[in-house]
Design a protein around this motif. Structure first.
Motif, PDB file in Angstrom:
ATOM      1  N   TYR A  89     -42.709  35.984   1.280  1.00 17.72           N
ATOM      2  CA  TYR A  89     -44.115  35.622   1.406  1.00 17.72           C
ATOM      3  C   TYR A  89     -44.319  34.841   2.702  1.00 17.72           C
ATOM      4  N   GLU A  90     -45.567  34.674   3.067  1.00 18.95           N
ATOM      5  CA  GLU A  90     -45.887  33.956   4.298  1.00 18.95           C
ATOM      6  C   GLU A  90     -46.671  32.702   3.955  1.00 18.95           C
ATOM      7  N   GLN A  91     -46.282  31.578   4.580  1.00 14.45           N
ATOM      8  CA  GLN A  91     -46.967  30.308   4.368  1.00 14.45           C
ATOM      9  C   GLN A  91     -47.167  29.650   5.728  1.00 14.45           C
ATOM     10  N   ASN A  92     -48.420  29.444   6.085  1.00  9.00           N
ATOM     11  CA  ASN A  92     -48.770  28.847   7.382  1.00  9.00           C
ATOM     12  C   ASN A  92     -48.130  29.596   8.553  1.00  9.00           C
ATOM     13  N   GLY A  93     -48.125  30.920   8.463  1.00  6.87           N
ATOM     14  CA  GLY A  93     -47.571  31.736   9.533  1.00  6.87           C
ATOM     15  C   GLY A  93     -46.061  31.815   9.565  1.00  6.87           C
ATOM     16  N   VAL A  94     -45.390  31.188   8.605  1.00  8.66           N
ATOM     17  CA  VAL A  94     -43.928  31.188   8.548  1.00  8.66           C
ATOM     18  C   VAL A  94     -43.485  32.087   7.393  1.00  8.66           C
ATOM     19  N   GLU A  95     -42.569  33.009   7.691  1.00  6.84           N
ATOM     20  CA  GLU A  95     -42.026  33.899   6.670  1.00  6.84           C
ATOM     21  C   GLU A  95     -41.021  33.137   5.815  1.00  6.84           C
ATOM     22  N   LYS A  96     -41.218  33.154   4.479  1.00  9.60           N
ATOM     23  CA  LYS A  96     -40.324  32.449   3.560  1.00  9.60           C
ATOM     24  C   LYS A  96     -39.851  33.397   2.473  1.00  9.60           C
ATOM     25  N   TYR A  97     -38.779  32.987   1.802  1.00  6.13           N
ATOM     26  CA  TYR A  97     -38.205  33.768   0.712  1.00  6.13           C
ATOM     27  C   TYR A  97     -38.060  32.882  -0.517  1.00  6.13           C
ATOM     28  N   ALA A  98     -38.266  33.468  -1.682  1.00  4.97           N
ATOM     29  CA  ALA A  98     -38.079  32.752  -2.940  1.00  4.97           C
ATOM     30  C   ALA A  98     -37.229  33.630  -3.859  1.00  4.97           C
ATOM     31  N   THR A  99     -36.194  33.041  -4.439  1.00  5.71           N
ATOM     32  CA  THR A  99     -35.359  33.750  -5.402  1.00  5.71           C
ATOM     33  C   THR A  99     -35.699  33.232  -6.787  1.00  5.71           C
ATOM     34  N   GLU A 100     -35.989  34.156  -7.702  1.00 10.58           N
ATOM     35  CA  GLU A 100     -36.456  33.801  -9.041  1.00 10.58           C
ATOM     36  C   GLU A 100     -35.665  34.570 -10.091  1.00 10.58           C
ATOM     37  N   ILE A 101     -35.694  34.034 -11.304  1.00  6.08           N
ATOM     38  CA  ILE A 101     -35.190  34.766 -12.464  1.00  6.08           C
ATOM     39  C   ILE A 101     -36.391  35.556 -12.984  1.00  6.08           C
ATOM     40  N   HIS A 102     -36.274  36.863 -13.013  1.00  6.54           N
ATOM     41  CA  HIS A 102     -37.376  37.760 -13.342  1.00  6.54           C
ATOM     42  C   HIS A 102     -37.174  38.316 -14.758  1.00  6.54           C
ATOM     43  N   ILE A 103     -38.148  38.068 -15.624  1.00  5.80           N
ATOM     44  CA  ILE A 103     -38.157  38.676 -16.961  1.00  5.80           C
ATOM     45  C   ILE A 103     -39.283  39.698 -16.945  1.00  5.80           C
ATOM     46  N   GLY A 104     -38.907  40.963 -16.868  1.00  3.06           N
ATOM     47  CA  GLY A 104     -39.877  42.041 -16.734  1.00  3.06           C
ATOM     48  C   GLY A 104     -40.547  42.411 -18.044  1.00  3.06           C
ATOM     49  N   LYS A 105     -41.409  43.410 -17.964  1.00  2.00           N
ATOM     50  CA  LYS A 105     -42.144  43.863 -19.150  1.00  2.00           C
ATOM     51  C   LYS A 105     -41.212  44.397 -20.231  1.00  2.00           C
ATOM     52  N   PHE A 106     -40.093  45.015 -19.840  1.00  5.77           N
ATOM     53  CA  PHE A 106     -39.231  45.653 -20.822  1.00  5.77           C
ATOM     54  C   PHE A 106     -37.792  45.155 -20.786  1.00  5.77           C
ATOM     55  N   LYS A 107     -37.482  44.239 -19.881  1.00  7.49           N
ATOM     56  CA  LYS A 107     -36.120  43.708 -19.780  1.00  7.49           C
ATOM     57  C   LYS A 107     -36.183  42.201 -19.787  1.00  7.49           C
ATOM     58  N   GLY A 108     -35.205  41.587 -20.409  1.00  6.20           N
ATOM     59  CA  GLY A 108     -35.111  40.138 -20.417  1.00  6.20           C
ATOM     60  C   GLY A 108     -35.317  39.568 -21.801  1.00  6.20           C
ATOM     61  N   ASP A 109     -35.062  38.277 -21.913  1.00  9.21           N
ATOM     62  CA  ASP A 109     -35.120  37.608 -23.203  1.00  9.21           C
ATOM     63  C   ASP A 109     -35.398  36.134 -22.982  1.00  9.21           C
ATOM     64  N   LEU A 110     -36.033  35.528 -23.940  1.00  9.63           N
ATOM     65  CA  LEU A 110     -36.248  34.084 -23.956  1.00  9.63           C
ATOM     66  C   LEU A 110     -36.111  33.633 -25.398  1.00  9.63           C
ATOM     67  N   THR A 111     -35.297  32.603 -25.631  1.00  3.09           N
ATOM     68  CA  THR A 111     -35.103  32.064 -26.971  1.00  3.09           C
ATOM     69  C   THR A 111     -35.351  30.569 -26.930  1.00  3.09           C
ATOM     70  N   LEU A 112     -36.159  30.086 -27.872  1.00  2.00           N
ATOM     71  CA  LEU A 112     -36.407  28.652 -28.004  1.00  2.00           C
ATOM     72  C   LEU A 112     -35.193  28.035 -28.676  1.00  2.00           C
ATOM     73  N   LEU A 113     -34.569  27.055 -28.026  1.00  2.00           N
ATOM     74  CA  LEU A 113     -33.387  26.415 -28.601  1.00  2.00           C
ATOM     75  C   LEU A 113     -33.685  25.030 -29.139  1.00  2.00           C
ATOM     76  N   GLY A 114     -34.817  24.485 -28.853  1.00  2.00           N
ATOM     77  CA  GLY A 114     -35.137  23.151 -29.340  1.00  2.00           C
ATOM     78  C   GLY A 114     -35.847  22.360 -28.273  1.00  2.00           C
ATOM     79  N   GLY A 115     -35.689  21.048 -28.337  1.00  2.00           N
ATOM     80  CA  GLY A 115     -36.413  20.197 -27.404  1.00  2.00           C
ATOM     81  C   GLY A 115     -37.773  19.872 -27.974  1.00  2.00           C
ATOM     82  N   LYS A 116     -38.730  19.647 -27.105  1.00  2.00           N
ATOM     83  CA  LYS A 116     -40.067  19.264 -27.548  1.00  2.00           C
ATOM     84  C   LYS A 116     -40.781  20.451 -28.171  1.00  2.00           C
ATOM     85  N   THR A 117     -41.531  20.208 -29.241  1.00  2.00           N
ATOM     86  CA  THR A 117     -42.281  21.257 -29.918  1.00  2.00           C
ATOM     87  C   THR A 117     -43.756  20.910 -29.919  1.00  2.00           C
TER      88      THR A 117
END
Length: 158
Positions: A89-117
């Motif tokens: 992506y571009e921010q203030n004319g500077v080209e930047k990169y971001a690496t993310e964990i991607h959970i797509g429409k049909f791939k990936g998982d998320l499980t609630l393990l606890g913590g605040k509810t």
């Protein structure tokens, strides 16, 4: 390249309340930050050391987004399965990169393990609590038969 794998598994705590927004095409996306930590004793001094890594997580699966929207907030412990994805992506004319964990429409998982509810009793409104809080699917048993058969049900169905 045949035989390659792009899979990330993380267990960590949500750093701030998730952000959920709508895209131009009407689809929704959820963004959250997840902290993972490791600790050890320094051999030279005996002091306890700790290192925390922050991970950006982007979710496009609507069933998982609903779970995040209703049950995840700062401090929630999550198990996340997704794929690494780097975007430019571009921010203030500077080209930047971001690496993310991607959970797509049909791939990936998320499980609630606890913590605040969201509820005071430690159990969410949909009957899930703790490690049983699978966001994408769970087994449902038909006990009206002599032999219970499992079927896969999407989150929210029973």
């Amino acid at each position: 390249m045949a035989g390659s794998v792009n899979k990330v598994i993380l267990i960590g705590n949500v750093g701030k309340d998730p952000e959920i927004r709508a895209l131009n095409n009407g689809d929704r996306v959820a963004n959250l930050s997840l902290a993972t930590s490791e600790s050890w004793r320094d051999k030279a001094t005996g002091d306890k050391k700790e290192k925390t890594e922050w991970h950006r997580v982007t979710i496009f699966n609507d069933h998982i987004i609903k779970t995040v929207e209703n049950h995840v907030k700062k401090g929630t412990t999550l198990y996340i399965e997704g794929a690494l994805q780097t975007r430019k992506y571009e921010q203030n004319g500077v080209e930047k990169y971001a690496t993310e964990i991607h959970i797509g429409k049909f791939k990936g998982d998320l499980t609630l393990l606890g913590g605040k509810t969201t509820g005071g009793g430690g159990e969410s409104n949909d009957g899930f609590s703790g490690a049983a809080g699978k966001a994408d699917a769970r087994a449902v048993y038909d006990m009206s038969d002599d032999i219970p058969f499992a079927r896969l049900a999407m989150h929210g169905e029973a």
